[in-house]
Design a protein around this motif. Sequence first.
Motif, PDB file in Angstrom:
ATOM      1  N   CYS A   1      -2.505  12.859   2.744  1.00 12.18           N
ATOM      2  CA  CYS A   1      -3.815  12.280   3.075  1.00 12.18           C
ATOM      3  C   CYS A   1      -4.612  11.999   1.810  1.00 12.18           C
ATOM      4  CB  CYS A   1      -4.593  13.235   3.983  1.00 12.18           C
ATOM      5  SG  CYS A   1      -3.914  13.416   5.647  1.00 12.18           S
ATOM      6  N   ARG A   2      -4.557  12.926   0.849  1.00 14.36           N
ATOM      7  CA  ARG A   2      -5.296  12.747  -0.399  1.00 14.36           C
ATOM      8  C   ARG A   2      -4.825  11.488  -1.133  1.00 14.36           C
ATOM      9  NH1 ARG A   2      -7.547  17.061  -2.645  1.00 14.36           N
ATOM     10  NH2 ARG A   2      -5.865  18.377  -1.818  1.00 14.36           N
ATOM     11  N   ALA A   3      -3.508  11.299  -1.196  1.00 14.40           N
ATOM     12  CA  ALA A   3      -2.972  10.139  -1.899  1.00 14.40           C
ATOM     13  C   ALA A   3      -3.392   8.837  -1.225  1.00 14.40           C
ATOM     14  CB  ALA A   3      -1.443  10.240  -1.968  1.00 14.40           C
ATOM     15  N   TRP A   4      -3.380   8.807   0.094  1.00 12.41           N
ATOM     16  CA  TRP A   4      -3.848   7.607   0.805  1.00 12.41           C
ATOM     17  C   TRP A   4      -5.299   7.295   0.462  1.00 12.41           C
ATOM     18  CZ3 TRP A   4      -1.823   3.606   3.152  1.00 12.41           C
ATOM     19  CH2 TRP A   4      -0.532   3.671   3.677  1.00 12.41           C
ATOM     20  N   LYS A   5      -6.143   8.354   0.455  1.00 14.92           N
ATOM     21  CA  LYS A   5      -7.556   8.130   0.151  1.00 14.92           C
ATOM     22  C   LYS A   5      -7.750   7.669  -1.293  1.00 14.92           C
ATOM     23  CE  LYS A   5     -10.835   8.621   2.069  1.00 14.92           C
ATOM     24  NZ  LYS A   5     -11.691   9.778   2.350  1.00 14.92           N
ATOM     25  N   GLN A   6      -7.022   8.254  -2.225  1.00 13.77           N
ATOM     26  CA  GLN A   6      -7.184   7.897  -3.627  1.00 13.77           C
ATOM     27  C   GLN A   6      -6.789   6.452  -3.906  1.00 13.77           C
ATOM     28  OE1 GLN A   6      -4.731  11.011  -5.320  1.00 13.77           O
ATOM     29  NE2 GLN A   6      -6.492  12.289  -5.848  1.00 13.77           N
ATOM     30  N   VAL A   7      -5.786   5.956  -3.213  1.00 10.44           N
ATOM     31  CA  VAL A   7      -5.262   4.614  -3.484  1.00 10.44           C
ATOM     32  C   VAL A   7      -5.966   3.538  -2.670  1.00 10.44           C
ATOM     33  CG1 VAL A   7      -3.212   3.136  -3.316  1.00 10.44           C
ATOM     34  CG2 VAL A   7      -3.008   5.465  -4.225  1.00 10.44           C
TER      35      VAL A   7
ATOM     36  N   ASP B   1       0.826  -1.204   0.000  1.00 14.40           N
ATOM     37  CA  ASP B   1       0.000   0.000   0.000  1.00 14.40           C
ATOM     38  C   ASP B   1       0.861   1.255   0.000  1.00 14.40           C
ATOM     39  OD1 ASP B   1      -2.358  -1.380  -0.076  1.00 14.40           O
ATOM     40  OD2 ASP B   1      -2.843  -1.104   2.049  1.00 14.40           O
ATOM     41  N   VAL B   2       1.903   1.257   0.814  1.00 14.43           N
ATOM     42  CA  VAL B   2       2.763   2.440   0.880  1.00 14.43           C
ATOM     43  C   VAL B   2       3.411   2.708  -0.472  1.00 14.43           C
ATOM     44  CG1 VAL B   2       4.863   3.400   1.893  1.00 14.43           C
ATOM     45  CG2 VAL B   2       3.227   2.224   3.346  1.00 14.43           C
ATOM     46  N   GLU B   3       3.885   1.681  -1.129  1.00 16.34           N
ATOM     47  CA  GLU B   3       4.521   1.871  -2.431  1.00 16.34           C
ATOM     48  C   GLU B   3       3.539   2.399  -3.456  1.00 16.34           C
ATOM     49  OE1 GLU B   3       7.991  -1.584  -2.370  1.00 16.34           O
ATOM     50  OE2 GLU B   3       5.902  -2.133  -2.803  1.00 16.34           O
ATOM     51  N   ARG B   4       2.303   1.909  -3.397  1.00 12.33           N
ATOM     52  CA  ARG B   4       1.285   2.390  -4.347  1.00 12.33           C
ATOM     53  C   ARG B   4       0.917   3.840  -4.051  1.00 12.33           C
ATOM     54  NH1 ARG B   4      -3.675   0.057  -4.557  1.00 12.33           N
ATOM     55  NH2 ARG B   4      -3.585  -0.795  -2.439  1.00 12.33           N
ATOM     56  N   VAL B   5       0.844   4.198  -2.774  1.00  9.75           N
ATOM     57  CA  VAL B   5       0.525   5.586  -2.416  1.00  9.75           C
ATOM     58  C   VAL B   5       1.664   6.515  -2.834  1.00  9.75           C
ATOM     59  CG1 VAL B   5       0.010   7.172  -0.531  1.00  9.75           C
ATOM     60  CG2 VAL B   5      -1.001   4.882  -0.532  1.00  9.75           C
TER      61      VAL B   5
END
Length: 466
Positions: free
Chosen positions: A138-144, A3-7
């Motif tokens: 925060c936006r990137a976490w929500k999008q992914v 998840d971290v890599e994708r974010v």
Amino acid sequence: MSDVERVLQQVDDELPKALERLFELLSIDSISTDPAYKDSCVKAADWLVEDLRSIGFETQRHATPGHPMVVGHQTGANDKGPHLLFYGHYDVQPVDPLELWNKPPFEPAIEDTEKGQVIRARGAADDKGQLMTFVEACRAWKQVTGSLPTQVSLFFEGEEESGSPSLIPFMEANKSMLTADLALVCDTGMWDSETPTISTMLRGMVGEEITITGPSLDLHSGMYGGPAINPIRVLTRILSDLHDDEGRITLPGFYEGVPEITAELREQWASLSQDGNEFLESVGLSTPAGEKDFSVLEQIWARPTCDVNGISGGYTGAGFKTVLPSKAMAKVSFRLVGDQDPVKIQQSLYDFIEARLPPDCTATYLTKDGSKATVMPVDAPAFRQAHKALSDEWQKEAVYAGCGGSIPVVGHIKQILGMDSLLIGFMLDDDAIHSPNEKYSLNSYHKGIRSWVRILDALSQDEAAT
């Protein structure tokens, strides 16, 4: 990919859009000190409200006697993780003198410099660019992933650059809305452009305006010079007595509560290879004037100080006026560390002065609000996790650094909300905050977002952070 890599990949892919959003916020001239910009401050607050709502934060604009506060909340995927409160400010400094700007201060743009690309605008580094690094994470976490990794609240004020007059009353009236497990503050900087930093010590302060009064009126020095006491002479002698020849402050009890610098910190700070002579030479000085046996860096980050910030008395205009003044005034400030008590130091100063007053002289005082120093628990799990996350992102071990100045909100967060603060920022020393042509490194903005992505993940997995 994790998840971290994708974010993190999302952050890289969406950087142009993240810049567009930052530019929208930077284009709002939210100068808090000037009443003429009151509507602009409201506009900036409303912009943040709408942007935060667009990524799922339950957000409200809260009115104050001054400029509004913005508070938002969002739950996280890990309901056992810590509740984090992120603080920032959306107001900016005035732009004067305008003629020294190379371009309009509220028309943000990317510029090429010898040190790489920068974002040029008022507020780019202080504090809109910093604030938006966290929002974009925060936006990137929500999008992914569809959620944040842990519960997050956001707290943005609009008066930081004008003394925060509404801050303490608002915090006291809204403790339940603002209290979390740990505060995050992004109003600090990096050691250099490649070395991430966690600020762990903020010095406190005591300030006094001292007025010595002698004769009832200004006197002619030819008629009274000699037998009449001169308040300037009295004041300057008192001020000179505040330090000994080794640079130590002579107030009785002043060093109570001053901690020793640990061997580990000394070693880490020494590894930064700061050249104290070069530091002073950059401002036309050559010899350290502080306490002997402490490096320049140690003097700034971990030792208390006493400084005369202003002095006046008698005739200071053009030409000569041979006068013995009735009054003499000095402004004196003390920077505090560790557990030094501002009230005790203030009283010690009064006693010190009164003991040195000759007959026919009196002293009066005008006090600036004092504050204790703030020392963060670097051994706590949250600090260790954030240190590792920063080091992983920048591929260079993060530094635990002191801070020579004060960030009042950190003390308020501790005293009112009972929370420690994790101070991580990405400003650089040459960002010209408060000055014309303020900038923020594009690399600071990009890697700042990526850093918060990693930190959010690290903290969410560490239940001991609570």
